[in-house]
Write an enzyme that holds these catalytic residues in place. Structure first.
Site, PDB file in Angstrom:
ATOM      1  N   LYS A 142     -10.385   5.845  -4.297  1.00 17.78           N
ATOM      2  CA  LYS A 142      -9.478   6.957  -4.006  1.00 17.78           C
ATOM      3  C   LYS A 142      -8.079   6.580  -4.474  1.00 17.78           C
ATOM      4  O   LYS A 142      -7.613   5.468  -4.234  1.00 17.78           O
ATOM      5  CB  LYS A 142      -9.457   7.280  -2.512  1.00 17.78           C
ATOM      6  CG  LYS A 142      -8.572   8.478  -2.185  1.00 17.78           C
ATOM      7  CD  LYS A 142      -8.727   8.923  -0.743  1.00 17.78           C
ATOM      8  CE  LYS A 142      -7.831   8.137   0.182  1.00 17.78           C
ATOM      9  NZ  LYS A 142      -7.811   8.711   1.544  1.00 17.78           N
ATOM     10  N   ASP A 176      -6.039  11.728  -3.156  1.00 17.03           N
ATOM     11  CA  ASP A 176      -5.470  12.171  -1.879  1.00 17.03           C
ATOM     12  C   ASP A 176      -3.989  12.430  -2.106  1.00 17.03           C
ATOM     13  O   ASP A 176      -3.230  11.516  -2.446  1.00 17.03           O
ATOM     14  CB  ASP A 176      -5.674  11.092  -0.819  1.00 17.03           C
ATOM     15  CG  ASP A 176      -5.112  11.502   0.538  1.00 17.03           C
ATOM     16  OD1 ASP A 176      -4.696  12.669   0.686  1.00 17.03           O
ATOM     17  OD2 ASP A 176      -5.099  10.654   1.448  1.00 17.03           O
ATOM     18  N   GLU A 197      -8.422  15.597  -1.927  1.00 17.59           N
ATOM     19  CA  GLU A 197      -8.155  15.534  -0.488  1.00 17.59           C
ATOM     20  C   GLU A 197      -6.761  16.065  -0.179  1.00 17.59           C
ATOM     21  O   GLU A 197      -5.768  15.622  -0.752  1.00 17.59           O
ATOM     22  CB  GLU A 197      -8.279  14.095   0.014  1.00 17.59           C
ATOM     23  CG  GLU A 197      -8.007  13.955   1.504  1.00 17.59           C
ATOM     24  CD  GLU A 197      -8.200  12.534   2.014  1.00 17.59           C
ATOM     25  OE1 GLU A 197      -7.785  12.256   3.155  1.00 17.59           O
ATOM     26  OE2 GLU A 197      -8.751  11.699   1.261  1.00 17.59           O
ATOM     27  N   HIS A 213       0.866  -1.181   0.000  1.00 20.67           N
ATOM     28  CA  HIS A 213       0.000   0.000   0.000  1.00 20.67           C
ATOM     29  C   HIS A 213       0.896   1.223   0.000  1.00 20.67           C
ATOM     30  O   HIS A 213       1.722   1.414   0.905  1.00 20.67           O
ATOM     31  CB  HIS A 213      -0.915   0.005   1.215  1.00 20.67           C
ATOM     32  CG  HIS A 213      -2.011   1.029   1.126  1.00 20.67           C
ATOM     33  ND1 HIS A 213      -3.070   0.918   0.251  1.00 20.67           N
ATOM     34  CD2 HIS A 213      -2.203   2.192   1.794  1.00 20.67           C
ATOM     35  CE1 HIS A 213      -3.877   1.953   0.387  1.00 20.67           C
ATOM     36  NE2 HIS A 213      -3.366   2.734   1.313  1.00 20.67           N
ATOM     37  N   ASP A 237      -7.923  16.809   5.650  1.00 16.86           N
ATOM     38  CA  ASP A 237      -7.561  15.689   6.519  1.00 16.86           C
ATOM     39  C   ASP A 237      -6.459  16.120   7.481  1.00 16.86           C
ATOM     40  O   ASP A 237      -6.713  16.391   8.657  1.00 16.86           O
ATOM     41  CB  ASP A 237      -7.117  14.492   5.686  1.00 16.86           C
ATOM     42  CG  ASP A 237      -6.791  13.264   6.539  1.00 16.86           C
ATOM     43  OD1 ASP A 237      -7.053  13.303   7.766  1.00 16.86           O
ATOM     44  OD2 ASP A 237      -6.272  12.281   6.004  1.00 16.86           O
ATOM     45  N   LYS A 261      -3.974   7.577  -4.484  1.00 21.76           N
ATOM     46  CA  LYS A 261      -2.913   8.314  -3.810  1.00 21.76           C
ATOM     47  C   LYS A 261      -2.058   9.036  -4.839  1.00 21.76           C
ATOM     48  O   LYS A 261      -1.719   8.493  -5.890  1.00 21.76           O
ATOM     49  CB  LYS A 261      -2.042   7.353  -2.999  1.00 21.76           C
ATOM     50  CG  LYS A 261      -2.746   6.762  -1.783  1.00 21.76           C
ATOM     51  CD  LYS A 261      -2.981   7.803  -0.713  1.00 21.76           C
ATOM     52  CE  LYS A 261      -3.540   7.204   0.563  1.00 21.76           C
ATOM     53  NZ  LYS A 261      -3.737   8.219   1.608  1.00 21.76           N
ATOM     54  N   LYS A 263     -11.143  10.920  11.342  1.00 19.61           N
ATOM     55  CA  LYS A 263     -10.461   9.699  11.769  1.00 19.61           C
ATOM     56  C   LYS A 263     -10.530   9.640  13.290  1.00 19.61           C
ATOM     57  O   LYS A 263     -10.013  10.533  13.964  1.00 19.61           O
ATOM     58  CB  LYS A 263      -9.002   9.687  11.312  1.00 19.61           C
ATOM     59  CG  LYS A 263      -8.802   9.596   9.810  1.00 19.61           C
ATOM     60  CD  LYS A 263      -7.331   9.716   9.443  1.00 19.61           C
ATOM     61  CE  LYS A 263      -7.133   9.617   7.939  1.00 19.61           C
ATOM     62  NZ  LYS A 263      -5.744   9.959   7.543  1.00 19.61           N
ATOM     63  N   GLU A 280     -14.122   5.326   4.351  1.00 20.47           N
ATOM     64  CA  GLU A 280     -13.040   4.495   3.801  1.00 20.47           C
ATOM     65  C   GLU A 280     -12.671   3.404   4.805  1.00 20.47           C
ATOM     66  O   GLU A 280     -11.501   3.055   4.934  1.00 20.47           O
ATOM     67  CB  GLU A 280     -11.797   5.333   3.515  1.00 20.47           C
ATOM     68  CG  GLU A 280     -11.939   6.367   2.443  1.00 20.47           C
ATOM     69  CD  GLU A 280     -10.738   7.292   2.423  1.00 20.47           C
ATOM     70  OE1 GLU A 280      -9.628   6.866   2.784  1.00 20.47           O
ATOM     71  OE2 GLU A 280     -10.918   8.461   2.058  1.00 20.47           O
TER      72      GLU A 280
END
Length: 411
Positions: free
Chosen positions: A205, A236, A262, A60, A287, A207, A311, A365
């Site tokens: 989403k 993001d 984001e 990831h 965020d 990255k 979060k 998410e």
């Protein structure tokens, strides 16, 4: 090295501070009686921490790092009546995001937070967290692990789900967006189509921030065009672009079909985020810029975002998350149930929160456990048709598979 499982205390009496002994004895004498007539002593007599390293189904990638396993800190709070509540300290891929790691969290919980808990009642969460604030500044990820463990222990003692302590669930599931990472376009498109065919998720989403902005923008637009009409795509950037880069490339992303941006720029540059929000025809989500209720207020004042990523980890638990959502709702901003790639304990806590909080109105998410190669629960969380279901049962409604926990505990 010894296995990273540490029992801070086996009984409340092991707490060395004499000033607290009388209070502990008094609290031991206070019992909570349920409707069944069974007495439950909510006095906290033990705190235990365990570090796990759980492998992922694929690497990831974030803007600055990549991970093949996710470190987790399990925090267990045990009451005198035998109820055990679990919380989770976890950050997305290490200390690059917010400065904490599972190692720092474990040290803070063991040395500074556990003494505040021992001898107190598990339902005395407000006072406990206030007292922790007096001895530990910041460290919201570590505090979230403790706070959620207290909610789990309290709810299990009452034989009710955690969402009952939050006012009750008004829905039984929530939409889940899948994060596709920062892989090449062809790889991303294949993964997205497989997920769509399986009807597991219907929005994605991507990255950004790890590649040259020109290359990265072309990659994302290619993916967005390939998925047009089949799924929504958002990006993001993890606060990695400066103002001029954002001004140049974000309009191209919006024109290419991206539906949301984001955190493109550093979290403390809220005025830059506000400038970009005014410029773009699509929503901006904050965020890194929102790590407290006060941060949310500043985003509102400057009209810096349309959506706030909530979060429970970065905000320090369920109660501060609720305060942050309240600020956003009062200003008409949407809130998104975001993730730090939590394991099943942290994810279950966020699901309870999202299902009890109407202000989480921009989906979620909460996919963390799907990224894990190994299942840590006896009965996995249920994902289908683009949603995750609210777990049933007391506390967080999930039960750890302790054999799996032992397997992945750090040696």
């Amino acid at each position: 090295m010894a296995r990273q499982r540490r029992r801070i205390c086996d009984q409340a009496g092991a707490h060395p501070r004499s000033e607290a002994s009388g209070r502990r004895q008094e609290l031991r004498d206070v019992q909570l009686r349920t409707g069944s007539g069974v007495t439950h002593d909510l006095t906290i007599v033990g705190v235990e921490t365990t570090i796990l390293d759980v492998p992922l189904v694929r690497p990831h990638k974030f803007a600055t790092t990549s991970m093949t396993a996710q470190p987790l800190l399990l925090v267990a709070v045990r009451t005198a009546a035998g109820a055990i509540g679990y919380g989770e300290g976890v950050v997305p891929g290490g200390p690059w995001w917010g400065g904490e790691s599972v190692e720092t969290m474990q040290a803070l919980v063991e040395k500074y937070m556990a003494p505040v808990l021992l001898g107190r009642r598990a339902d005395n969460i407000t006072a406990i967290m206030r007292d922790i604030e007096r001895v530990v500044a910041s460290a919201q990820f570590a505090k979230a692990g403790v706070e959620i463990a207290l909610h789990d222990a309290w709810a299990r003692s009452l034989d009710v789900p955690v969402h009952t302590l939050l006012g009750g669930a008004f829905r039984r599931s929530i939409d889940v967006t899948w994060a596709l990472g920062a892989a090449p376009a062809a790889e991303i498109i294949d993964e997205a189509n497989e997920i769509l065919d399986a009807r597991r998720h219907f929005s994605f989403k991507l990255k950004m921030g790890a590649l040259d902005p020109e290359t990265d923008t072309r990659r994302v637009v290619e993916i967005t065009e390939a998925l047009q009409g089949k799924a929504g795509v958002r990006v993001d950037i993890n606060a990695r672009w400066d103002r001029l880069t954002a001004l140049k490339y974000l309009p191209r992303l919006a024109a290419g079909g991206v539906e949301l941006i984001e955190q493109p720029t550093p979290g403390d540059q809220i005025e830059v985020l506000a400038e970009l929000n005014r410029l773009l025809p699509i929503p901006v989500m904050a965020d890194e810029s929102v790590q407290s209720p006060h941060d949310a207020l500043e985003v509102v004042r400057q009209r810096a975002a349309d959506v706030i990523a909530i979060k429970t980890t970065k905000l320090g638990g369920l109660r501060r998350s609720r305060e942050t959502v309240a600020v956003a709702r009062a200003a008409g901003l949407a809130c998104h149930g975001a993730t730090s790639i939590e394991g099943p304990i942290g994810t279950a806590a966020s699901i309870h929160f999202a299902c009890a909080e109407p202000g989480i109105d921009f989906g979620s998410e909460l996919f963390g456990p799907l990224l894990f190669e190994e299942e840590l629960l006896i009965r996995p969380l249920q994902y289908s048709e683009g949603q995750v279901q609210l777990p049933d049962g007391p506390g967080l409604g999930v039960e750890l598979n302790m054999d799996a926990v032992k397997t992945w505990s750090r040696n």
